[in-house]
Write a protein that holds these residues in place. Structure first.
Motif, PDB file in Angstrom:
ATOM      1  N   UNK A  22       0.839  -1.183   0.000  1.00 45.81           N
ATOM      2  CA  UNK A  22       0.000   0.000   0.000  1.00 45.81           C
ATOM      3  C   UNK A  22       0.876   1.235   0.000  1.00 45.81           C
ATOM      4  N   UNK A  23       0.328   2.283  -0.523  1.00 38.76           N
ATOM      5  CA  UNK A  23       1.001   3.569  -0.453  1.00 38.76           C
ATOM      6  C   UNK A  23       0.481   4.265   0.785  1.00 38.76           C
ATOM      7  N   UNK A  24       1.370   4.864   1.530  1.00 39.83           N
ATOM      8  CA  UNK A  24       0.975   5.537   2.758  1.00 39.83           C
ATOM      9  C   UNK A  24       1.418   6.976   2.712  1.00 39.83           C
ATOM     10  N   UNK A  25       0.731   7.797   3.463  1.00 39.12           N
ATOM     11  CA  UNK A  25       1.174   9.185   3.539  1.00 39.12           C
ATOM     12  C   UNK A  25       2.248   9.290   4.609  1.00 39.12           C
ATOM     13  N   UNK A  26       3.150  10.210   4.445  1.00 43.11           N
ATOM     14  CA  UNK A  26       4.247  10.375   5.391  1.00 43.11           C
ATOM     15  C   UNK A  26       3.729  10.698   6.777  1.00 43.11           C
ATOM     16  N   UNK A  34       6.178  -3.360  12.413  1.00 41.12           N
ATOM     17  CA  UNK A  34       6.591  -3.592  11.029  1.00 41.12           C
ATOM     18  C   UNK A  34       6.606  -2.266  10.278  1.00 41.12           C
ATOM     19  N   UNK A  35       7.663  -2.034   9.496  1.00 38.09           N
ATOM     20  CA  UNK A  35       7.706  -0.798   8.709  1.00 38.09           C
ATOM     21  C   UNK A  35       6.669  -0.854   7.592  1.00 38.09           C
ATOM     22  N   UNK A  36       6.233   0.291   7.124  1.00 34.54           N
ATOM     23  CA  UNK A  36       5.266   0.312   6.025  1.00 34.54           C
ATOM     24  C   UNK A  36       5.906  -0.190   4.733  1.00 34.54           C
ATOM     25  N   UNK A  37       5.101  -0.795   3.874  1.00 30.79           N
ATOM     26  CA  UNK A  37       5.576  -1.186   2.544  1.00 30.79           C
ATOM     27  C   UNK A  37       5.132  -0.126   1.558  1.00 30.79           C
ATOM     28  N   UNK A  76       8.025   7.693   1.307  1.00 33.66           N
ATOM     29  CA  UNK A  76       9.171   6.831   1.615  1.00 33.66           C
ATOM     30  C   UNK A  76      10.342   7.662   2.117  1.00 33.66           C
ATOM     31  N   UNK A  77      10.633   8.756   1.445  1.00 32.58           N
ATOM     32  CA  UNK A  77      11.741   9.633   1.852  1.00 32.58           C
ATOM     33  C   UNK A  77      11.483  10.175   3.257  1.00 32.58           C
ATOM     34  N   UNK A  78      10.268  10.606   3.524  1.00 40.11           N
ATOM     35  CA  UNK A  78       9.941  11.158   4.840  1.00 40.11           C
ATOM     36  C   UNK A  78      10.077  10.112   5.943  1.00 40.11           C
ATOM     37  N   UNK A  79       9.675   8.896   5.664  1.00 43.80           N
ATOM     38  CA  UNK A  79       9.702   7.836   6.677  1.00 43.80           C
ATOM     39  C   UNK A  79      11.119   7.363   6.963  1.00 43.80           C
ATOM     40  N   UNK A  80      11.930   7.168   5.918  1.00 38.31           N
ATOM     41  CA  UNK A  80      13.220   6.515   6.101  1.00 38.31           C
ATOM     42  C   UNK A  80      14.427   7.443   6.219  1.00 38.31           C
ATOM     43  N   UNK A  81      14.308   8.698   5.850  1.00 38.80           N
ATOM     44  CA  UNK A  81      15.461   9.596   5.900  1.00 38.80           C
ATOM     45  C   UNK A  81      16.126   9.654   7.278  1.00 38.80           C
ATOM     46  N   UNK A 134      13.152   1.591  -9.584  1.00 40.93           N
ATOM     47  CA  UNK A 134      12.070   1.451  -8.604  1.00 40.93           C
ATOM     48  C   UNK A 134      11.455   0.056  -8.575  1.00 40.93           C
ATOM     49  N   UNK A 135      11.491  -0.651  -9.674  1.00 41.38           N
ATOM     50  CA  UNK A 135      10.929  -1.995  -9.718  1.00 41.38           C
ATOM     51  C   UNK A 135      11.655  -2.959  -8.799  1.00 41.38           C
ATOM     52  N   UNK A 136      12.962  -2.788  -8.665  1.00 43.88           N
ATOM     53  CA  UNK A 136      13.732  -3.643  -7.756  1.00 43.88           C
ATOM     54  C   UNK A 136      13.309  -3.405  -6.313  1.00 43.88           C
ATOM     55  N   UNK A 137      13.022  -2.162  -5.974  1.00 49.30           N
ATOM     56  CA  UNK A 137      12.567  -1.859  -4.622  1.00 49.30           C
ATOM     57  C   UNK A 137      11.189  -2.462  -4.369  1.00 49.30           C
ATOM     58  N   UNK A 138      10.269  -2.287  -5.322  1.00 51.46           N
ATOM     59  CA  UNK A 138       8.916  -2.819  -5.160  1.00 51.46           C
ATOM     60  C   UNK A 138       8.933  -4.333  -4.975  1.00 51.46           C
ATOM     61  N   UNK A 139       9.853  -5.006  -5.643  1.00 48.57           N
ATOM     62  CA  UNK A 139       9.915  -6.464  -5.582  1.00 48.57           C
ATOM     63  C   UNK A 139      10.682  -6.979  -4.366  1.00 48.57           C
ATOM     64  N   UNK A 140      11.385  -6.107  -3.689  1.00 46.53           N
ATOM     65  CA  UNK A 140      12.216  -6.532  -2.554  1.00 46.53           C
ATOM     66  C   UNK A 140      11.345  -7.094  -1.443  1.00 46.53           C
ATOM     67  N   UNK A 141      11.709  -8.275  -0.959  1.00 50.73           N
ATOM     68  CA  UNK A 141      10.975  -8.859   0.148  1.00 50.73           C
ATOM     69  C   UNK A 141      11.156  -8.055   1.421  1.00 50.73           C
ATOM     70  N   UNK A 142      12.346  -7.509   1.601  1.00 49.39           N
ATOM     71  CA  UNK A 142      12.660  -6.717   2.788  1.00 49.39           C
ATOM     72  C   UNK A 142      13.058  -5.325   2.314  1.00 49.39           C
ATOM     73  N   UNK A 143      12.100  -4.435   2.227  1.00 41.47           N
ATOM     74  CA  UNK A 143      12.387  -3.098   1.709  1.00 41.47           C
ATOM     75  C   UNK A 143      13.324  -2.321   2.627  1.00 41.47           C
TER      76      UNK A 143
END
Length: 92
Positions: free
Chosen positions: A3-7, A18-21, A38-43, A73-82
């Protein structure tokens, strides 16, 4: 389920949950809202990791991480552990 989440929803996210996907690709294009969230959450976390290896170069490292993420970006989307994927990009 991805899912896409808002920051704003994850400003208080902690390591004990669990971190958001994120799904960056939508119809073959990068979703700007998902990328911004994603940038807001992980920076903050990635900045601490970068500072532990290269104090004073954190911003350069973070820019490189997020540019590399936008390039594939496709590699990130497919990553089991983002989270692990992002940490690996930060380390390398």
């Amino acid at each position: 389920m991805k899912t896409t989440v808002s920051a704003g929803l994850f400003n208080g996210w902690s390591a004990d949950r669990d971190p958001p996907r994120f799904t960056l690709l939508r119809d073959g294009r990068v979703c700007e809202a998902a990328f911004a969230a994603l940038v807001a959450v992980y920076t903050p976390r990635l900045r601490r990791i970068a500072a532990s290896w290269a104090a004073g170069s954190e911003e350069d490292i973070l820019q490189d991480v997020f540019v590399r993420l936008l390039e594939r970006p496709g590699r990130f989307d497919a990553a089991g552990n983002q989270v692990g994927f992002l940490y690996t990009l930060t380390r390398n």
